[in-house]
Design an enzyme around this catalytic site. Structure first.
Site, PDB file in Angstrom:
ATOM      1  N   SER A 119       0.823  -1.209   0.000  1.00  0.00           N
ATOM      2  CA  SER A 119       0.000   0.000   0.000  1.00  0.00           C
ATOM      3  C   SER A 119       0.854   1.256   0.000  1.00  0.00           C
ATOM      4  O   SER A 119       1.976   1.263   0.530  1.00  0.00           O
ATOM      5  CB  SER A 119      -0.860  -0.027   1.268  1.00  0.00           C
ATOM      6  OG  SER A 119      -1.469   1.217   1.474  1.00  0.00           O
ATOM      7  N   TYR A 144      -1.683   0.115  10.357  1.00  0.00           N
ATOM      8  CA  TYR A 144      -1.983  -0.545   9.079  1.00  0.00           C
ATOM      9  C   TYR A 144      -0.779  -0.435   8.127  1.00  0.00           C
ATOM     10  O   TYR A 144      -0.292  -1.445   7.600  1.00  0.00           O
ATOM     11  CB  TYR A 144      -3.224   0.088   8.438  1.00  0.00           C
ATOM     12  CG  TYR A 144      -3.421  -0.329   7.002  1.00  0.00           C
ATOM     13  CD1 TYR A 144      -3.717  -1.642   6.676  1.00  0.00           C
ATOM     14  CD2 TYR A 144      -3.282   0.597   5.960  1.00  0.00           C
ATOM     15  CE1 TYR A 144      -3.880  -2.038   5.347  1.00  0.00           C
ATOM     16  CE2 TYR A 144      -3.444   0.219   4.634  1.00  0.00           C
ATOM     17  CZ  TYR A 144      -3.735  -1.104   4.336  1.00  0.00           C
ATOM     18  OH  TYR A 144      -3.878  -1.487   3.018  1.00  0.00           O
ATOM     19  N   LYS A 148       1.889  -3.464   6.725  1.00  0.00           N
ATOM     20  CA  LYS A 148       2.188  -3.743   5.309  1.00  0.00           C
ATOM     21  C   LYS A 148       3.690  -3.667   5.050  1.00  0.00           C
ATOM     22  O   LYS A 148       4.253  -4.485   4.323  1.00  0.00           O
ATOM     23  CB  LYS A 148       1.437  -2.742   4.417  1.00  0.00           C
ATOM     24  CG  LYS A 148      -0.056  -2.954   4.394  1.00  0.00           C
ATOM     25  CD  LYS A 148      -0.411  -4.149   3.515  1.00  0.00           C
ATOM     26  CE  LYS A 148      -1.791  -4.670   3.752  1.00  0.00           C
ATOM     27  NZ  LYS A 148      -2.114  -5.851   2.950  1.00  0.00           N
TER      28      LYS A 148
HETATM   29  N1  LIG Z   1      -8.712  -0.931  -1.258  1.00  0.00           N
HETATM   30  C1  LIG Z   1      -7.633  -0.160  -1.336  1.00  0.00           C
HETATM   31  O1  LIG Z   1      -7.707   1.025  -1.702  1.00  0.00           O
HETATM   32  C2  LIG Z   1      -6.271  -0.726  -1.006  1.00  0.00           C
HETATM   33  C3  LIG Z   1      -5.150   0.100  -1.150  1.00  0.00           C
HETATM   34  C4  LIG Z   1      -3.887  -0.441  -0.852  1.00  0.00           C
HETATM   35  C5  LIG Z   1      -3.762  -1.754  -0.447  1.00  0.00           C
HETATM   36  N2  LIG Z   1      -4.870  -2.524  -0.297  1.00  0.00           N
HETATM   37  C6  LIG Z   1      -4.702  -3.907   0.141  1.00  0.00           C
HETATM   38  O2  LIG Z   1      -5.344  -4.751  -0.792  1.00  0.00           O
HETATM   39  C7  LIG Z   1      -5.875  -5.905  -0.144  1.00  0.00           C
HETATM   40  C8  LIG Z   1      -7.348  -6.049  -0.476  1.00  0.00           C
HETATM   41  O3  LIG Z   1      -8.042  -4.878  -0.045  1.00  0.00           O
HETATM   42  P1  LIG Z   1      -9.626  -4.768  -0.218  1.00  0.00           P
HETATM   43  O4  LIG Z   1      -9.972  -3.337  -0.277  1.00  0.00           O
HETATM   44  O5  LIG Z   1     -10.056  -5.688  -1.292  1.00  0.00           O
HETATM   45  O6  LIG Z   1     -10.096  -5.339   1.202  1.00  0.00           O
HETATM   46  P2  LIG Z   1     -11.340  -6.292   1.557  1.00  0.00           P
HETATM   47  O7  LIG Z   1     -11.560  -6.168   3.015  1.00  0.00           O
HETATM   48  O8  LIG Z   1     -12.481  -6.024   0.626  1.00  0.00           O
HETATM   49  O9  LIG Z   1     -10.761  -7.743   1.219  1.00  0.00           O
HETATM   50  C9  LIG Z   1      -9.928  -8.457   2.096  1.00  0.00           C
HETATM   51  C10 LIG Z   1     -10.420  -9.901   2.131  1.00  0.00           C
HETATM   52  O10 LIG Z   1      -9.521 -10.667   2.940  1.00  0.00           O
HETATM   53  C11 LIG Z   1     -10.287 -11.543   3.755  1.00  0.00           C
HETATM   54  N3  LIG Z   1      -9.471 -11.849   4.950  1.00  0.00           N
HETATM   55  C12 LIG Z   1      -9.016 -10.987   5.893  1.00  0.00           C
HETATM   56  N4  LIG Z   1      -8.294 -11.637   6.816  1.00  0.00           N
HETATM   57  C13 LIG Z   1      -8.289 -12.945   6.459  1.00  0.00           C
HETATM   58  C14 LIG Z   1      -7.707 -14.124   7.027  1.00  0.00           C
HETATM   59  N5  LIG Z   1      -6.997 -14.076   8.143  1.00  0.00           N
HETATM   60  N6  LIG Z   1      -7.894 -15.297   6.378  1.00  0.00           N
HETATM   61  C15 LIG Z   1      -8.625 -15.362   5.229  1.00  0.00           C
HETATM   62  N7  LIG Z   1      -9.199 -14.284   4.664  1.00  0.00           N
HETATM   63  C16 LIG Z   1      -9.030 -13.086   5.278  1.00  0.00           C
HETATM   64  C17 LIG Z   1     -11.579 -10.789   4.075  1.00  0.00           C
HETATM   65  O11 LIG Z   1     -12.632 -11.647   4.424  1.00  0.00           O
HETATM   66  C18 LIG Z   1     -11.815 -10.044   2.734  1.00  0.00           C
HETATM   67  O12 LIG Z   1     -12.651 -10.809   1.876  1.00  0.00           O
HETATM   68  C19 LIG Z   1      -5.586  -5.725   1.346  1.00  0.00           C
HETATM   69  O13 LIG Z   1      -4.411  -6.427   1.658  1.00  0.00           O
HETATM   70  C20 LIG Z   1      -5.363  -4.224   1.471  1.00  0.00           C
HETATM   71  O14 LIG Z   1      -4.510  -3.935   2.559  1.00  0.00           O
HETATM   72  C21 LIG Z   1      -6.128  -2.045  -0.568  1.00  0.00           C
END
Ligand SMILES: NC(=O)c1ccc[n+]([C@@H]2O[C@H](COP(=O)([O-])OP(=O)(O)OC[C@H]3O[C@@H](n4cnc5c(N)ncnc54)[C@H](O)[C@@H]3O)[C@@H](O)[C@H]2O)c1
Length: 327
Positions: A119, A144, A148
């Protein structure tokens, strides 16, 4: 030799489900591992979802062996900055400790490649006025972002010691929704600006804009919005690179241009044909004035080019997603 199966952790979440839809389009083999703590079971195609925790080492090892997994794409994490400040233990446990368990299972099963969702939060509050390159000092300002960065560092150490090859993709602000698949952005609580602004135009909420006295052209924060399908495309390319034996990589994913909160509001109003109810509130601590990626490394190393370059187009797809979610 034909490629193996891709293990997609967190594939029922927002970004992960768009990647999974792309794998379906491409006819690639994959299995989704998600504990559904967040995310949506319907986002993962029937029969491809294993509902379990990444920390369940025995299950993950067996799944990888049975499915012939050769690459893991690791989206699973908690991803709310504010929650990470009030509940750091949950964040370090899930994002770091559980990732270590996942890595142990991958190593035991002989899986040698991983793509990791990192991120722009790992950069913290970088000096303003310049776009962020990968060598910009990573100084996260919340648990957070620190979680990461820790995983990025762990992956580098595992690579050196155990030969586990990794690519960490540092997304800026993921946004939009698929134009073809029945997916949408859903976080509970929603903290992302575009869905909040859409809801403030079409739903019952109003939007609080945190600060209008930043050193930016209109005084509101500037962010780099990147479409989820463009993120999915970068992941497909990262998987290919690892499978071809390419070098590890840490790369920014953004379009390289920022949009202010007021510009997002204007784009939402134009797309929705309704005004966004909003008011200005105080600044939030830890919110830098501007976070804009320099995406040249990903472009050069992955041959990746974002297709959605205009905020209006990204917002239009987000609105499609909102309408899907709200009938
Ligand atoms: N959305 C953004 O703008 C953004 C930006 C930078 C990084 N990220 C990273 O991208 C990834 C996805 O983000 P997102 O927005 O899709 O989040 P999200 O919450 O929609 O998806 C995360 C998924 O991981 C699953 N999960 C969490 N912990 C778990 C575990 N211990 N075992 C199994 N499943 C688990 C959740 O049930 C969920 O379905 C994350 O790692 C987040 O940190 C997102």
């Amino acid at each position: 030799m034909s490629p193996g199966t891709i293990l997609v952790t967190g594939g029922a979440g927002y970004v992960g489900s768009h990647f999974v839809a792309r794998l379906d389009d491409d006819g690639q083999r994959y299995v989704v591992l998600d504990n559904l703590s967040r995310g949506c079971a319907e986002f993962a195609p029937r029969g491809r979802l294993v509902t379990a925790d990444i920390a369940d080492e025995t299950l993950v090892e067996r799944l990888c062996r049975e499915e012939g997994v050769d690459v893991a794409v690791h989206f699973a994490a908690y991803a709310y900055v504010g929650e990470s400040v009030s509940e750091p233990q949950r964040y370090y446990e899930n994002n770091v400790v559980n990732t270590i368990a996942l890595l142990r299972a991958l190593r035991r099963a002989g899986v040698g490649n991983i793509v990791f969702s990192s991120s722009c939060a790992t950069y913290g509050e970088p000096p303003s006025g310049e776009s962020i390159v990968e060598s910009t000092l990573q100084q996260p300002v919340n648990p957070y972002g620190r979680s990461k960065l820790m995983v990025e560092q762990i992956l580098a150490d595992y690579e050196a010691a155990y030969g586990l090859r990794s690519i960490a993709l540092r997304y800026f602000n993921a946004a939009g929704a698929s134009e073809r698949h029945a997916l949408y952005e859903q976080h509970d609580p929603e903290t992302h600006l575009i869905p909040l602004a859409i809801d403030a135009a079409l739903g019952s909420r109003s939007l609080e804009v945190y600060g209008n006295d930043y050193p930016t052209p209109d005084g509101t924060c500037v962010r780099d919005y990147i479409h989820v399908d463009d993120l999915a495309d970068a992941h497909v390319r990262a998987v290919d690179r690892l499978r071809r034996g390419g070098d590890p990589l840490r790369a920014n994913l953004g379009i390289g241009r920022g949009a202010s909160v007021l510009e997002v509001i204007a784009a939402v109003e134009a797309a929705a044909g309704a005004s966004v109810r909003y008011r200005f509130g105080p600044r939030r601590s830890g919110d830098p004035p501007a976070l804009v990626a320099n995406p040249q490394l990903a472009q050069r190393e992955l041959g990746w080019q974002p297709r959605y370059r205009k905020l209006d187009d990204i917002v239009r797809t987000a609105l499609l997603g909102y309408r899907r979610a709200h009938g």
